[in-house]
Each structure stands twice: as structure tokens, then as C-alpha cells.
Write a protein that holds these residues in place. Structure first.
Motif, PDB file in Angstrom:
ATOM      1  N   UNK A   1      -0.419  -6.067  -4.099  1.00 22.41           N
ATOM      2  CA  UNK A   1      -1.595  -5.952  -3.244  1.00 22.41           C
ATOM      3  C   UNK A   1      -2.713  -6.901  -3.669  1.00 22.41           C
ATOM      4  N   UNK A   2      -3.082  -6.791  -4.956  1.00 14.94           N
ATOM      5  CA  UNK A   2      -4.165  -7.650  -5.445  1.00 14.94           C
ATOM      6  C   UNK A   2      -3.747  -9.109  -5.357  1.00 14.94           C
TER       7      UNK A   2
ATOM      8  N   UNK B   1      -3.025   5.628   4.911  1.00 16.32           N
ATOM      9  CA  UNK B   1      -3.321   4.201   4.972  1.00 16.32           C
ATOM     10  C   UNK B   1      -4.258   3.887   6.127  1.00 16.32           C
TER      11      UNK B   1
ATOM     12  N   UNK C   1      -9.675  -9.256  -3.497  1.00 15.09           N
ATOM     13  CA  UNK C   1      -8.874  -8.291  -4.280  1.00 15.09           C
ATOM     14  C   UNK C   1      -9.672  -7.048  -4.665  1.00 15.09           C
TER      15      UNK C   1
ATOM     16  N   UNK D   1      -4.210   7.494  -9.848  1.00 11.31           N
ATOM     17  CA  UNK D   1      -2.742   7.519  -9.861  1.00 11.31           C
ATOM     18  C   UNK D   1      -2.280   8.407 -11.000  1.00 11.31           C
TER      19      UNK D   1
ATOM     20  N   UNK E   1       0.846  -1.201   0.000  1.00 11.09           N
ATOM     21  CA  UNK E   1       0.000   0.000   0.000  1.00 11.09           C
ATOM     22  C   UNK E   1       0.877   1.244   0.000  1.00 11.09           C
ATOM     23  N   UNK E   2       1.952   1.185   0.800  1.00  8.83           N
ATOM     24  CA  UNK E   2       2.800   2.354   0.905  1.00  8.83           C
ATOM     25  C   UNK E   2       3.447   2.680  -0.434  1.00  8.83           C
TER      26      UNK E   2
ATOM     27  N   UNK F   1      -3.912   9.857   0.279  1.00  9.25           N
ATOM     28  CA  UNK F   1      -2.523   9.766   0.753  1.00  9.25           C
ATOM     29  C   UNK F   1      -2.436   9.323   2.205  1.00  9.25           C
TER      30      UNK F   1
ATOM     31  N   UNK G   1      -1.613 -10.506  -3.216  1.00 16.48           N
ATOM     32  CA  UNK G   1      -1.660 -10.959  -1.817  1.00 16.48           C
ATOM     33  C   UNK G   1      -3.090 -11.252  -1.391  1.00 16.48           C
TER      34      UNK G   1
ATOM     35  N   UNK H   1       2.268   1.979  -3.330  1.00 15.02           N
ATOM     36  CA  UNK H   1       1.245   2.479  -4.253  1.00 15.02           C
ATOM     37  C   UNK H   1       0.887   3.924  -3.917  1.00 15.02           C
ATOM     38  N   UNK H   2       0.772   4.224  -2.622  1.00 13.87           N
ATOM     39  CA  UNK H   2       0.369   5.567  -2.217  1.00 13.87           C
ATOM     40  C   UNK H   2       1.486   6.568  -2.483  1.00 13.87           C
TER      41      UNK H   2
ATOM     42  N   UNK I   1      -8.384  -3.382  -3.745  1.00 12.48           N
ATOM     43  CA  UNK I   1      -8.053  -2.417  -4.800  1.00 12.48           C
ATOM     44  C   UNK I   1      -8.912  -1.175  -4.671  1.00 12.48           C
TER      45      UNK I   1
ATOM     46  N   UNK J   1      -7.067   5.182  -0.777  1.00 10.57           N
ATOM     47  CA  UNK J   1      -5.831   5.475  -0.051  1.00 10.57           C
ATOM     48  C   UNK J   1      -4.899   6.338  -0.887  1.00 10.57           C
ATOM     49  N   UNK J   2      -4.805   6.033  -2.179  1.00 10.29           N
ATOM     50  CA  UNK J   2      -3.933   6.819  -3.048  1.00 10.29           C
ATOM     51  C   UNK J   2      -4.463   8.246  -3.158  1.00 10.29           C
TER      52      UNK J   2
ATOM     53  N   UNK K   1       3.425   2.919  -9.555  1.00  7.39           N
ATOM     54  CA  UNK K   1       2.392   2.416  -8.649  1.00  7.39           C
ATOM     55  C   UNK K   1       2.030   0.975  -8.978  1.00  7.39           C
TER      56      UNK K   1
ATOM     57  N   UNK L   1       1.703   6.086 -12.810  1.00  7.24           N
ATOM     58  CA  UNK L   1       1.127   4.740 -12.885  1.00  7.24           C
ATOM     59  C   UNK L   1       2.195   3.661 -12.949  1.00  7.24           C
TER      60      UNK L   1
ATOM     61  N   UNK M   1       0.570  -2.191  -6.550  1.00  7.40           N
ATOM     62  CA  UNK M   1      -0.843  -2.574  -6.680  1.00  7.40           C
ATOM     63  C   UNK M   1      -0.980  -4.038  -7.077  1.00  7.40           C
TER      64      UNK M   1
END
Lengths: 662, 302
Positions: free
Chosen positions: A427-428, B153, B137, B301, A408-409, B151, A430, A411-412, B141, B147-148, A420, A417, A424
Motif C-alpha cells: 500500500x505505502x 474499505x 503514503x 493490527x 487494503x483487503x 473492518x 504503491x 491488511x484489513x 497509511x 480501515x483496519x 498485515x 501484524x 501495508x
């Protein structure tokens, strides 16, 4: 350092004593297991203190072998990997006493190979010289090979051993070439001379690829994993626990060690993420398709190695793009998962062994209802199943949580893109892996331990002895303990992460402190969950006390004669998922019967072979065999022809020397 | 502290009302009067008064299933913020714990179903794990997109940062995330078009068929747990979709209540106007939701 060498010595001594005790099974077990437990116990304290950041130690003796030296060292990385190795090996040795008690085969060689395997794993983690490392690596491969073919009267075990031997030597060959390349560039086989070796990008890339293939074969990266589902089920269960829990981690150790020593090219982060995603997702899908409990667990090792390499990928990305937080979270989560996977996979393989010991069966569809007959095996297996599915409040959740945080970190924190996307995808991936893993272990636990027994052998199952149950209970307790006290564990990983990432402690510590603070919240929520469960259980008990509580048959829609064969099986449970992912799995189904107006008995069977073995390795090795088979024409079997070859060779040599002389 | 304990307490107490609103909406569409609004409470009360019947096949896992399920949903309530009001337990990555707490509840519900040895319940368990593996997922997502955008979490900060101006700036992506979350809500809570909570044909059900053998207080725990789970997803959705952050507790609370009411009515409308899709089509629905979140991420993004 000295206690660790002493510990290897005790292990080897115990092994030789077991070998010499011949047919006396009790003596062999006493020497073998006693040596393993004593040796591991002696090494644990120095390993822990090294992992916690005690000053690195090294010893070096000359060795007449060219390029080699008896050079060993202990630093946080070695210490950290030694902890699960020693703990799990000691517990597996205790378990092995019970497991081998009723075996008809002589126990001496089994204990000898087991102790040699543990000692060689230790030496792999301690070696600081390329030649010594390779010798230890090869000893590890050979001793585990002999353990895989322990039941060599079974054709399946021999076949598995053969696959394992070929795979591990192919991996070893890549390592050999890589070491020779590095030594030719550095002028020595000592790891100290490889430290921060200046390399051209192309050379570094080549070394990196060889390392990924060589170490990845041992670790079980897809598609190099083909030996895992063969070898792990064939070995005795305490050996499966050690092989799957810690031996394949020597591959991860190699990658981490060489990353710390040489650094990694900038593309390594995305590469490891891609490896992690494919191994993780396809590993768990293949696991879902299995009917054999130990094969299912073996595929789960592929999945967990995938999760670990997701962590390494995130960590390497963090190092490359200069984000200490990502580097620490990625490597921290991945390496903690190394430890966690050793604990719960060891536990699960021991549970599978306990079932096999009690029933002689590994086929899930022939088991069932074992929780009533084997309450301790069942309860500890449930803890392991929940832990490997990454469920709180157990240890699997802690390491996966750190990886989620890292993903997440990244991506944020991304500004485009392209930067990121890796986070991402991780993330998906996992999330999907987590969901599929919990589906798979709901299947494994639910079909094997719950419901009614599906065969008479399952019905007559009995609980295993204390020698097998105590190690399992200890491992289950470790799962809970790490799950409830995660901040202590992550807080202690500072020295390890500093030496893996080469970041100064001042940058690692704040990230770890923050992670520890977050994990305190996680643990608090876990505490609330446990309190809520206990409270509701109390409420339920109070409500039901004094009321009528009846027992009856399971609701069967009014059908009066239910049989155990009408239950959902492992195959039927997984069928919707397998049908959905069928393009990756190539499950074969065989149907028979139900033809004509008066159909007789019918049958249905499904089998999911390993796609990679069938599509890549079998054609490849078949092709090699055909190509090399052509050379057979040279082997006539007639003496005159061979004399002719000798003559021709001599003439050729003569011409060459004459030519060289001029 | 008291203020922070309010949302979980209200959630625990008021969640069965959502079922009543859904049933009322469906009755309205069918031209009936429908059951009284307190009917879910009457049902729970009735079940809590009863004894229980257990199958001889079952073990302690079967008895643990409802307890763990309700405990997980109740614990997850502690992680959910109410508009500006942060949750009692708020830390970076708390939504991962949120999702995994629900997974624990699901894991035990599935095991309790398998414990009966019934093929019907095995069928439901198999479907449940399949669809939830796909919806996880999509949920992550979707939250990643938020979150993006914000900014942060931390779920409380994410929801707190949603404001009219955020909607004005990032409207399209938030709409996509909300749509995806609504689809996940329907799938995770066993509502039409994924599952039909009112059918009596075991072969077609998912969640209801898993709990066929539970009775008495166990069944009450399960139904209450299901209500809390609907409340959890509903308040997540309302937190993102209703950007009323005046700072006045009464006004914000009223907006939140109106939002929850709207979600329940929406679920009822969907149930009244749509048929349940065939089971083989359900993955398409969930993957569609995941695709929406990916589009939202692409928009966010930059």
C-alpha cells in the motif's frame, strides 16, 4: 490455433520479402509493415476469443530434435498476452513506416528483424514444449538484439547491444538449466508432462529461483534490469515501443505460465512483493534522475514491472492463504497492468520517437515548447503521461486501483501484524510510486512540451506525419476507453484468472462481479469529473467572452530580458527529490568555473549512472575477465606450444582409456 | 438523493469561509480586527468580473489547469460522507479515488505552472510534486489504520463507524491518525509550517508561486479550488475526530460545523504561533506524520 500459425507465417513471409527487396525502401516497408499488420490482424480474433474463455486448443507435431516437439497451444493465458502483443506490434509497424522513411540505413533488414521479433514473441506465447519455447525465446532475443544495434555506426548503440546480448543470454542460461531440471524430473520437455509435477520442496524452490532469475532478467526485475536503460533508448522508437510494451512482458508471461503449471512455493508472495517494491520505487527514482527522454521511459518500464509484480505477489499471497478475493484482485490488477502498460508505454515511446524524428534530440534539457509545434504528439503524450501516472479517468488508474483494493483487503483481513505487513508495505509502496511517477511525468511533459524551446532545433520542430500520429492517437484512445469502461474489461477476465489461480469459476466470478460493480462507481465518478471539467470550461468561456483578454510576457519579477535558458530544467525540477533520495542514486555532479576574482564561463553537469551496474555487475564481470585473463598465458601464439598441447592431450586420453579398460 | 447532495453543495458554497476564519484567527493573534468574514467571497466575485492576461508562452494546458483543479476538488466532494450521512458516491476503496482525484488536480496545476516557462513557477511545481509524493503514503497509511479498525474499505462506513465507544476503545490510535491527517492537511493545503500563503517572496513559496501568472476568472477558480481542497481534508479530519452520531440531522450537522470551525481556528493558531520551517525540513515533517500512522497501525493490527 490454425489462424495464429497462419498469422506467424504471414509475419515471416513479409519479413523475408522485405529482406529480399534490397535497396528499394518503399517495397521493404510495404512488405515488412504490410506483413506485420496483416499477420497481427489475422491472429487477433482467435487470441481475443481464447482470452475470453474459448476452449483451449493444442497442436502437436513430431520433431526429430531430441526432446523437442512442435507442440503449440492456445488457452486464456496465451490469448490474453497475445492481445497487447498483436495490437501494439501492428500499430508499431504502421508507425515504423513513417519513422524509417527518412533513415539512411537500408530498411529491409530492419523490417525482417522486426517481423521475426513479433513472430517469435507469438511463438513464445504459444509454445507448449520446452525446447520449442527456448528456441523461440532465443530467436526473440537475437532479433531484438539486431534491432537494438540498428544504428550500429553509433558507439552507444553497439555498447547497448553488447550489454543486452550478455544479459539476455545469462537469463536464458538460467532458463535452460531450469528446463533441464524439470525435464529430468518429468521425463519429457512437453509442458503437458510438467503440469502439477510432484516436486520436493527443495527442488521446487530451486526451480522457482531459476524461473525468477531467468524470466526476471527479461522482465527487468531490479537488479537484473541493467540492460533495459541501455537497449531501449538505442533501438528505433517503434522497436522500443514493442520491446518495452510487450517483449519484456514475455518474462511476466513465463512467470505466470509456470505459476499456473507448477504452482509456487509459499514464500513466493512476499518475494514478489519485495521485488515489486524495490523495482517500483527505485525504478521511478532512477527515471526521475534521467536527462534522456527514452532512458527515462526505459526506467519507467522497470517501475511498471514492479507494479505488475506487486500484483503477482498479492495474487500469490491470496492463493497461498486461500483468499479468492485477494488472489483475483492481485492477479487481475497485475495482469490488467500488463495490458495497460503495453498501451501507454507504447504510446510514450512513439511520442519520444516523434520528438526525436522532429528535432534529432532526446535530451530533455534541450527541448521545450513543443506542444505548440507538435500539437498531436503533445496531446497524445499528455494522455500517456497521465495514464502511466495512474491518474483517473485513464486506464492506469484502473489496474492500480485493483491493486490498492487487494492491498487494503489483505491488511484489513489480517489477524496479526506479520500477515498485515505485506499488504501495508504494498500500500505505502504503491502510494509512493504513484506520487513519484506523477512527479516524473510532470517533469517529462512539462519540460519537453511546455515553456519556451531551449535550443534552435526544438524551435524548428515540425509535426510528424500521419503514419506516426494515427497509431499514437489510437493508443491514446485505448487509454481513455479502458479508463471509462473498466467494468467491461475486468468482467471479461474471468477465464484468464480462473486458469492462473486454478480457482473454480464459481469462486472467481463473484469477486469479479463485485470488482466490476465497484469499477462502475469509479467510471461514474470519472464521468462526473469530465462533465465538471466541460461545464467549468464553458463557464470560463462565457465569463471571458466580451471582456479584455490580453497577452503579455510571463511574469518575470520585473526583469526585462528573460531568455529561454532561465527556465527551470528537467535537472532543476528533479533536484529536490534526487537530493532527498541521494543515498540510493549516487548522482555525480561536475562543476567548473567560478574561481578567482574574475571567473570565466562556468558549467555544471549531473549524471546518474545505474548504481547496480556500477556496484554489482561491473565489478563482477571485471573480476571474471581478470580471472579468465590468466588463462591467456596458455595462448602463446607459437606453433610448437600448440603441438605440445595436442600431444599432452593425447597422452592424457590414452592414460584415461587404459585406466578405464582395466 | 437530495439529502446526499446537500454535503457537496454546502462544501462548495461554504468552503471559502474557512479562509475567512483562519484570517480572523490570525488577526486576533496579531491584535488586529481582520477582514470581514465574507471577504473571500468578495475576492472571488471581484476576480470573476475581470478579464484575463495570458503569457505568450502558454498553451491550452495553462488555461486547463484552473478548470481541472476546481473540477477535481468538486468531484472529490461527492465522495466525502458527513458523519452518519453516507456520501453520494460510496464504494469499497472510494478513498483511493478521492486521493487520486486530488492528484489529477495537482498534476494539471503543476503543468500549468511549467507552461509559463517561468523559473519561479518551475520552482514551485518542483516542490509541490516532491512534498505531495511524500504525503500520499502518509494519507493512505492513516486511512488504512482506520480501515483496519473499522473492518471496511468504504469511507462512508469508516466515518460512520467512528463513535464515542470507538474512541474509548481505540483512542490512542485515532489520536495518532488525526494528528497525521492534520499534518497532511497543512502540507497539502500549503499552510504554515510547510508553505506561507501570505508571503510575497516567490523564492520561498510553493503553491502561491505556481499560480503567479493566473488572473481573472482563472485565479478565482484556483482560489475556490484551494478552499474546497481545505474543506475536503477538514471534513475528513472532522469525520474521524468528532464522534457525534446521534442520528438527529440538526445535531450532527451542528457538531460537524463546530468541528470545521475548530479545524480552521486550529490552522490559524498554528499559523500565528509557528514559523514556516525551512524547505529541506518539510520532508521530515511529512515523514513524521507517516511515522505516526505506522505507530497507529501497530496499535490497531492485533
Amino acid at each position: 490455433m490454425v489462424p495464429l500459425l497462419f498469422s506467424t507465417g504471414v509475419l515471416l513471409l513479409g519479413g523475408f520479402a522485405a529482406l529480399l527487396s534490397g535497396k528499394r525502401r518503399r517495397w521493404a516497408s510495404a512488405f515488412g509493415a504490410g506483413g506485420a499488420v496483416l499477420g497481427c490482424a489475422a491472429g487477433l480474433a482467435p487470441a481475443v476469443s481464447a482470452a475470453l474463455g474459448a476452449p483451449s486448443q493444442a497442436l502437436r507435431f513430431a520433431w526429430p530434435l531430441p526432446g523437442a516437439s512442435l507442440s503449440v497451444g492456445l488457452d486464456p493465458i496465451s490469448g490474453f498476452f497475445l492481445i497487447p502483443t498483436l495490437l501494439l506490434s501492428a500499430l508499431a509497424a504502421v508507425y515504423g513506416i513513417g519513422y524509417l522513411r527518412d533513415s539512411k540505413k537500408p530498411a529491409g533488414p530492419a523490417w525482417f528483424h522486426f517481423n521475426v521479433l513479433v513472430a517469435s514473441m507469438m511463438l513464445v506465447l504459444l509454445a507448449r514444449n520446452g525446447i520449442l519455447f527456448l528456441i523461440a525465446w532465443e530467436t526473440m532475443a537475437l532479433s531484438s538484439f539486431f534491432l537494438v544495434v540498428f544504428e550500429d555506426e553509433k558507439a552507444a548503440a553497439r555498447e547497448a547491444g553488447w550489454v543486452y546480448l550478455v544479459a539476455t543470454h545469462l537469463g536464458g542460461a538460467f532458463l535452460l538449466v531450469m528446463f533441464v531440471l524439470l525435464a529430468s524430473s518429468a521425463g519429457s520437455y512437453d509442458f503437458s508432462s510438467w503440469e502439477r509435477l510432484p516436486m520436493s520442496p527443495a527442488f521446487a524452490g530451486l526451480v522457482f529461483i531459476f524461473a525468477v532469475i531467468g524470466f526476471g532478467t527479461k522482465a527487468g526485475f531490479l537488479p537484473l534490469h541493467v540492460w533495459l536503460p541501455e537497449a531501449h533508448p538505442a533501438a528505433p522508437s517503434h522497436v522500443s515501443a514493442v520491446m518495452s510494451g510487450v517483449m519484456i512482458k514475455t518474462g511476466i508471461y513465463g512467470l505466470v505460465r509456470f505459476h499456473a503449471m507448477l504452482g509456487s512455493p509459499p514464500q513466493s508472495g512476499p518475494l514478489f512483493l519485495a521485488i515489486g517494491l524495490t523495482s517500483g520505487i527505485l525504478g521511478v527514482l532512477f527515471a526521475l534522475a534521467q536527462h534522456d527522454l527514452k532512458r527515462l521511459l526505459a526506467y519507467h518500464s522497470v517501475e511498471n514491472i514492479g507494479i505488475i509484480s506487486l500484483g503477482l505477489g498479492l495474487g500469490m499471497t491470496g492463493v497461498t492463504c486461500g483468499s479468492p478475493a485477494l488472489a483475483v484482485l492481485g492477479f487481475g490488477g497485475g495482469l490488467l497492468h500488463v495490458m495497460n502498460h503495453a498501451i501507454f508505454k507504447g504510446l510514450l515511446f512513439m511520442g519520444a520517437g516523434s520528438i526525436q524524428h522532429a528535432t534529432g534530440l532526446r535530451e530533455m534539457d534541450h527541448l521545450g515548447g513543443l506542444l505548440k509545434r507538435m500539437p498531436w504528439t503533445g496531446s497524445t503524450f499528455l494522455v500517456g503521461a497521465a495514464a502511466i501516472s495512474g491518474l483517473p479517468p485513464l486506464n492506469g488508474f484502473v489496474s492500480e486501483f485493483l491493486l490498492y483494493l487487494g492491498a487494503f483487503m489483505s491488511a484489513v483481513g489480517a489477524r496479526s501484524p506479520a500477515t498485515a505487513a505485506p499488504g501495508l508495505a504494498a500500500l505505502a509502496g504503491l502510494a509512493l510510486i504513484g506520487g513519484l511517477a506523477s512527479a516524473c511525468f510532470a517533469k517529462a511533459f512539462g519540460i519537453v512540451f511546455l515553456g519556451e524551446p531551449r535550443s534552435s532545433r526544438a524551435e524548428q520542430a515540425h509535426e510528424s506525419g500521419a503514419a506516426m500520429l494515427v497509431p499514437m492517437a489510437l493508443l491514446a484512445a485505448a487509454c481513455v476507453l479502458i479508463g471509462l469502461l473498466p467494468w467491461l474489461v475486468i468482467g471479461a477476465m474471468g477465464p484468464l484468472l480462473a486458469s492462473v489461480t486454478h480457482l473454480p469459476a464459481a469462486e472467481v466470478t463473484p469477486v469479479l462481479a463485485e470488482a466490476a460493480a465497484i469499477l462502475r462507481w469509479v467510471a461514474a465518478a470519472a464521468g462526473v469529473l469530465i462533465a465538471a471539467v466541460l461545464m467549468l470550461a464553458g463557464v470560463r468561456r462565457a465569463l471571458l467572452s466580451g471582456r479584455r483578454v490580453e497577452t503579455a510576457v510571463t511574469w518575470d519579477c520585473g526583469y526585462a530580458f528573460p531568455t529561454a535558458r532561465m527556465q527551470y530544467t528537467a535537472s532543476s525540477f528533479a533536484q529536490p527529490l534526487l537530493a532527498f533520495f541521494s543515498p540510493f542514486l549516487r548522482t555525480r555532479e561536475r562543476k567548473a568555473g567560478l574561481q578567482g576574482h574574475f571567473p570565466g564561463a562556468s558549467s555544471w553537469a549531473s549524471e546518474t549512472g545505474d548504481t547496480y551496474r556500477e556496484l554489482i555487475f561491473e565489478p563482477l564481470f571485471g573480476g571474471c575477465r581478470r580471472l579468465l585473463g590468466r588463462l591467456r598465458g596458455l595462448q602463446e601464439g607459437r606453433m610448437q606450444i600448440y603441438v605440445l598441447y595436442v600431444g599432452l592431450a593425447l597422452v592424457a586420453l590414452l592414460i584415461w582409456t587404459l585406466g578405464a579398460g582395466q | 438523493m437530495i439529502r446526499a447532495l446537500l454535503p457537496p453543495a454546502v462544501g462548495l458554497a461554504a468552503s471559502p469561509l474557512l479562509f475567512a476564519v483562519i484570517n480572523r484567527t490570525k488577526a486576533f493573534f496579531a491584535g488586529r480586527r481582520g477582514p470581514p468574514l465574507l471577504q473571500p467571497y468578495f475576492d472571488l466575485w471581484k476576480l470573476l468580473q475581470k478579464g484575463a492576461t495570458y503569457s505568450r508562452t502558454t498553451t491550452w494546458v495553462f488555461r486547463a489547469g484552473p478548470v481541472v483543479g476546481l473540477a477535481c476538488s468538486a468531484t472529490a466532494l461527492l465522495l466525502l460522507p458527513w458523519g452518519n450521512l453516507p456520501a453520494l458516491v460510496a464504494f469499497p476503496g472510494d478513498f483511493v479515488l478521492f486521493a487520486y482525484l486530488l492528484s489529477v488536480g495537482r498534476f494539471f496545476t503543476v503543468l500549468a505552472a511549467l507552461d509559463t516557462g517561468s523559473s519561479f513557477e518551475g520552482m514551485g511545481a518542483s516542490r509541490e510534486v516532491f512534498f505531495s509524493a511524500l504525503s500520499e503514503p502518509a494519507l493512505f497509511l492513516g486511512l488504512a489504520a482506520v480501515a483496519v479498525r473499522t473492518r471496511t474499505l468504504c469511507l462512508s462506513e469508516m466515518v460512520g463507524a467512528i463513535s464515542p465507544s470507538a474512541w474509548a476503545a481505540e483512542g490512542p490510535s485515532l489520536v495518532l491518525v488525526c494528528a497525521a491527517l492534520f499534518a497532511v492537511l497543512l502540507a497539502e493545503n500549503a499552510r504554515i509550517p510547510v508553505d506561507d500563503p501570505t508571503t510575497h517572496l516567490e523564492l520561498t513559496m510553493i503553491h502561491e508561486v505556481m499560480v503567479l501568472d493566473h488572473s481573472g476568472p482563472d485565479l478565482a477558480f484556483i482560489q475556490w479550488g484551494a478552499a474546497v481542497k481545505l474543506w475536503l481534508f477538514g471534513s475528513l479530519l472532522v469525520g474521524l475526530a468528532v464522534p457525534v452520531r446521534t442520528g438527529d440531522a440538526w445535531l450532527d450537522g451542528a457538531a460537524f460545523a463546530a468541528g470545521m470551525l475548530a479545524v480552521a481556528v486550529l490552522v490559524g493558531v498554528v499559523e500565528s504561533c509557528m514559523a514556516r520551517v525551512r524547505l529541506v525540513r518539510v520532508p521530515v515533517l511529512i515523514l513524521g506524520a507517516a511515522a505516526l500512522t505506522v505507530v497507529a497501525l501497530v496499535l490497531v493490527v492485533r
